[in-house]
Scaffold this motif. Structure first.
Motif, mmCIF file in Angstrom:
data_model
loop_
_atom_site.group_PDB
_atom_site.id
_atom_site.type_symbol
_atom_site.label_atom_id
_atom_site.label_comp_id
_atom_site.label_asym_id
_atom_site.label_seq_id
_atom_site.Cartn_x
_atom_site.Cartn_y
_atom_site.Cartn_z
ATOM 1 N N PHE A 1 -12.062 -49.085 52.718
ATOM 2 C CA PHE A 1 -11.418 -50.347 52.328
ATOM 3 C C PHE A 1 -10.073 -50.035 51.681
ATOM 4 C CE2 PHE A 1 -14.113 -49.093 48.790
ATOM 5 C CZ PHE A 1 -13.345 -49.334 47.660
ATOM 6 N N PHE A 2 -9.205 -51.040 51.683
ATOM 7 C CA PHE A 2 -7.812 -50.826 51.330
ATOM 8 C C PHE A 2 -7.344 -51.860 50.314
ATOM 9 C CE2 PHE A 2 -8.706 -49.179 55.486
ATOM 10 C CZ PHE A 2 -8.205 -47.888 55.397
ATOM 11 N N LEU A 3 -6.308 -51.479 49.581
ATOM 12 C CA LEU A 3 -5.737 -52.323 48.531
ATOM 13 C C LEU A 3 -4.254 -52.497 48.802
ATOM 14 C CD1 LEU A 3 -5.945 -53.714 45.706
ATOM 15 C CD2 LEU A 3 -5.428 -51.463 44.710
ATOM 16 N N ILE A 4 -3.807 -53.755 48.843
ATOM 17 C CA ILE A 4 -2.381 -54.037 49.011
ATOM 18 C C ILE A 4 -1.871 -54.707 47.748
ATOM 19 C CG2 ILE A 4 -2.784 -56.269 50.157
ATOM 20 C CD1 ILE A 4 -0.280 -55.715 51.851
ATOM 21 N N SER A 5 -0.641 -54.381 47.380
ATOM 22 C CA SER A 5 -0.057 -54.911 46.149
ATOM 23 C C SER A 5 1.283 -55.564 46.437
ATOM 24 C CB SER A 5 0.125 -53.787 45.118
ATOM 25 O OG SER A 5 0.891 -52.720 45.653
#
Length: 349
Positions: free
Chosen positions: A32-36
Motif C-alpha cells: 500500500f502507498f501514501l501520497i502527500s
C-alpha cells in the motif's frame, strides 16, 4: 534515573512547505502507498509501510491542497491553487490529463470504481469528470452554499459528501438527481471528512469536535469535544475501536472510540498538524504538519529511549526499497530536486 520512553515515528522529509493532505491507497498486490499534498506544489508518493520515498509528481504551478490514489494504486489525482486538478500515472509520474477550473481546486476524490474524479473548490461547484473520456465536459453541481473544502464518495458512488470552508455541516448529494438529500449538522465548518473502509461510519472534524455518523442512516453515533482545535481525524479501519485527531496543539492524540478517553499522545511535530490518516490495515498512521514533514507512527507500542536517533525517510538520501514488489513504481519516475526553490507565494492561497 530511568530514561523516559517515547514513541519514535518514521520521519519523512522532502517537502519544503507545509503538508496539508495525506491519502493511503487500499492494500494492493504491491503493498500500500501514501501520497502527500503540500503547499510546495509537488505531491509525493511513498511506500505506505516504510515511508520510503518513491517519487514526486512534477507539474503544478501552485500549492497543492488535495491528493488521492485510485483503488488499484495505479493513478493519482491532485487539486491545486493553479486552478487545475491533475490525473497522474502513479507508476511513471507522468501527467495523464489536466482538468482546468476557474478557481482554486481544494478537494478531489476518485470514485470507488475508479472511472470518475470528483473535484471541488473556491468556485462553489462540484465537478464529476469521466476518466474514460477526459476531454468531455464534466457534470457540474452548482448548488454548494460556499467554497468546497472536502469531498468524498459514499454508497458505491451513488452519493457525494461535501463540506464548505465558511459554513458548517456536511452535505450529501444524490448523484442521480444532483440534489442535497441530507445535511449532517455541525457547529463549525468541517475541515476533515473520512468514510470508513467498511462503509459504516463517516468521521468529521469541526472546530474542537470529532463526530462519527452512521453512513447508512446518517444519525450521529458519537460526538467528542477535544481540548484543542481539531483539523483532522481518522478512525481505525479494522476494529473501529480507536481514533486519532490532530490540530493546532501540534500533537497527535489517540482516543477510545466507545468512551472518548485519551489513550495515547504522540509529540514530535514543530507546527500545527493539518492531516492524520490510518493506514489501510490500521497497524500505523501518518500525520502531516505545518513543519513540512510527514511522520508515520506505529499504532501498537513501539517505544524507544528519548535520546535514540529518530529514523528518517526522504528524497535527500537514496531511495531505499526493501521488496521487489515496489520496484516497478520507482522505475521511470520523475526525481525531485530537493534543493529547488519554493513556488511563488502568490500561488499559495
Amino acid at each position: 534515573m530511568e530514561k523516559k520512553k517515547v514513541a519514535v515515528p518514521l520521519v519523512c522529509h522532502g517537502h519544503s512547505r507545509p503538508v496539508v493532505d495525506l491519502f493511503y491507497s487500499p492494500i494492493t498486490p504491491d503493498g500500500f502507498f501514501l501520497i502527500s499534498a503540500s503547499k510546495d506544489g509537488s505531491p509525493m508518493l511513498r511506500n505506505g509501510e516504510t515511508g520510503d520515498w518513491i517519487g514526486t509528481f512534477e507539474g503544478h504551478k501552485g500549492a497543492v491542497w488535495s491528493c488521492c490514489l485510485d483503488t488499484n494504486g495505479l493513478r493519482a489525482a491532485s487539486g491545486s491553487a493553479d486552478f487545475t486538478a491533475k490525473l497522474w500515472d502513479a507508476l511513471t509520474g507522468d501527467v495523464l490529463h489536466s482538468f482546468e477550473h476557474k478557481h482554486i481546486v481544494r478537494a478531489c476524490a476518485f470514485s470507488e470504481d475508479t472511472h470518475l474524479l470528483l473535484t471541488g473548490g473556491f468556485e462553489k461547484t462540484l465537478r464529476i469528470f469521466d476518466l474514460n473520456r477526459p476531454d468531455a465536459p464534466p457534470r457540474e453541481v452548482d448548488d454548494s452554499p460556499g467554497s468546497v473544502r472536502t469531498v468524498a464518495w459514499l454508497h458505491s458512488d451513488q452519493t457525494i459528501l461535501s463540506s464548505c470552508t465558511d459554513s458548517g455541516g456536511v452535505r450529501l448529494w444524490d448523484v442521480r438527481s444532483d440534489k442535497i438529500v441530507q445535511l449532517l449538522e455541525t457547529k463549525s465548518p468541517v475541515t476533515s471528512v473520512e468514510v470508513s473502509r467498511d462503509g459504516r461510519y463517516i468521521t468529521t472534524a469541526d472546530g474542537s469536535t470529532v463526530r462519527f455518523w452512521d453512513a447508512n442512516h446518517f444519525g450521529l453515533v458519537k460526538s467528542y469535544n477535544m481540548p484543542f482545535n481539531v483539523e483532522s481525524a481518522s478512525l481505525e479501519p479494522k476494529l473501529s475501536n480507536k481514533f486519532i485527531a490532530g490540530g493546532e496543539d501540534m500533537w497527535i492524540h489517540m482516543f477510545d472510540f466507545h468512551t472518548g478517553e485519551e489513550i495515547g499522545c504522540n509529540k514530535g511535530h514543530h507546527g500545527p498538524v493539518h492531516c492524520v490518516r490510518f493506514s489501510p490495515g490500521g497497524e500505523s498512521y501518518a500525520s502531516g504538519s505545518e513543519d513540512g514533514t510527514i511522520r508515520i507512527w506505529q499504532t501498537g507500542p513501539a517505544n524507544h529511549d528519548e535520546n535514540d536517533a529518530l529514523p528518517g525517510n526522504g528524497p535527500a538520501g537514496k531511495v531505499k526499497v526493501g521488496d521487489d514488489d515496489v520496484t516497478s513504481k520507482i522505475e521511470g519516475f520523475h526525481i525531485n530536486d530537493v534543493g529547488k526553490n519554493e513556488e511563488e507565494k502568490a500561488n499559495d492561497i
